[in-house]
Design a protein around this motif. Structure first.
Motif, short mmCIF file in Angstrom:
data_model
loop_
_atom_site.label_atom_id
_atom_site.label_comp_id
_atom_site.label_asym_id
_atom_site.label_seq_id
_atom_site.Cartn_x
_atom_site.Cartn_y
_atom_site.Cartn_z
N LYS A 118 0.42 -1.04 0.29
CA LYS A 118 0.04 0.13 0.10
C LYS A 118 0.77 1.27 0.11
O LYS A 118 0.71 2.03 0.89
N CYS A 119 1.68 1.36 -0.59
CA CYS A 119 2.56 2.07 -0.63
C CYS A 119 1.93 2.68 -1.88
O CYS A 119 2.80 2.84 -3.65
N HIS A 120 1.69 4.39 -1.75
CA HIS A 120 1.28 4.82 -3.17
C HIS A 120 1.92 6.25 -3.91
O HIS A 120 1.66 6.33 -5.10
N TYR A 121 3.31 5.96 -3.14
CA TYR A 121 3.86 6.76 -4.71
C TYR A 121 5.02 5.91 -4.96
O TYR A 121 6.52 6.33 -5.74
N ILE A 122 4.77 4.40 -4.65
CA ILE A 122 5.87 2.99 -5.32
C ILE A 122 5.82 3.39 -6.18
O ILE A 122 4.30 2.98 -7.22
N GLU A 123 6.40 3.39 -7.27
CA GLU A 123 6.33 2.83 -8.81
C GLU A 123 7.28 2.36 -10.27
O GLU A 123 8.12 1.27 -8.92
N ASP A 124 7.33 1.89 -10.90
CA ASP A 124 8.32 0.98 -11.88
C ASP A 124 9.70 2.10 -11.24
O ASP A 124 10.79 0.61 -11.21
N ASP A 125 10.09 3.28 -11.22
CA ASP A 125 11.60 3.15 -11.49
C ASP A 125 11.63 3.02 -10.12
O ASP A 125 13.35 2.82 -9.86
N CYS A 126 11.08 3.21 -8.72
CA CYS A 126 11.74 2.85 -8.12
C CYS A 126 12.12 1.23 -7.68
O CYS A 126 12.74 0.98 -7.14
N LEU A 127 11.57 0.37 -8.10
CA LEU A 127 11.43 -0.94 -8.42
C LEU A 127 13.14 -0.97 -9.27
O LEU A 127 13.88 -2.10 -9.06
N LEU A 128 13.20 -0.67 -10.46
CA LEU A 128 14.26 -0.28 -11.00
C LEU A 128 15.79 -0.19 -10.77
O LEU A 128 16.51 -0.81 -10.63
N ARG A 129 15.29 1.07 -9.44
CA ARG A 129 16.56 1.64 -8.66
C ARG A 129 16.43 0.60 -7.52
O ARG A 129 17.98 0.51 -7.72
N ILE A 130 15.91 0.32 -7.56
CA ILE A 130 16.41 -1.49 -6.05
C ILE A 130 17.32 -2.65 -6.83
O ILE A 130 17.67 -2.63 -6.49
#
Length: 200
Positions: A118-130
């Motif tokens: 339930k993280c409203h600001y998590i998007e593809d770029d976040c997962l890419l960064r991780i």
């Protein structure tokens, strides 16, 4: 009493849309402030302490290596030698972490589990960064992504670079549409991964 009744009726009849829009922008701005990376702070206190401060400031919790208890209160962060407390697990449920803050994770070497729920600001770029962080590529073993509405297939597929990942839970992600493709990608790149899909 009658005057109060008339005033309260007038107040309730006011349109709320402008206020709610202003409120949304205010909270978005405030969350961006909470996520701002202070590189001097990271150098001064080390990556684990700086990341702990960021995560707790944004409403997430952390668990340190060798401890059972989750750290939830920013004001109760442990003191002592800076290299003593290493983040082992992150639970970002209902937090406001966002992409601009993910540089805090760059120096983390011991993170084995991340839960994004339930993280409203998590998007593809976040997962890419991780998936691009070399130390997380080595240490991360488990990941759960649940009810993050801005995540799509692109972000999930990027996680294939987490070469030691053993368990991945994907649940309630309306932006993820190509389940068969995801299964195939992970079967090819991470054959020992336990992939649990709870997607429609």
């Amino acid at each position: 009493m009658m005057l109060f009744g008339k005033i309260s009726q007038q107040l309730f009849s006011l349109k709320r849309l402008p206020w709610s829009c202003d409120s949304r922008y205010f909270w978005g701005w405030l969350n961006a402030v909470f996520n701002k990376v202070d590189y001097e702070r990271i150098r001064a206190v080390g990556p684990d302490r700086a990341a702990s401060e960021w995560l707790l400031r944004c409403g997430a919790t952390v668990r340190y290596h060798g401890q059972e208890r989750w750290q939830k209160d920013y004001n109760q962060l442990p003191t002592g030698p800076l290299d003593k407390y290493k983040i082992q697990a992150i639970d970002a449920t209902d937090s406001c972490i966002m992409n601009i803050g993910f540089d805090h994770m760059e120096g983390l070497e011991h993170v084995e589990k991340i839960k994004l729920c339930k993280c409203h600001y998590i998007e593809d770029d976040c997962l890419l960064r991780i998936s691009q962080l070399e130390k997380l590529q080595k240490s991360l073993l488990e990941m759960e992504i649940i009810s993050c509405g801005n995540v799509t297939d692109k972000g999930i597929v990027a996680l294939r670079h987490l070469r030691n990942l053993k368990y991945l839970l994907l649940s309630d992600l309306p932006g993820v549409r190509e389940k068969e493709n995801i299964v195939q990608v992970f079967k090819t790149t991470l054959p020992s991964l336990e992939l649990e899909l709870q997607l429609k």
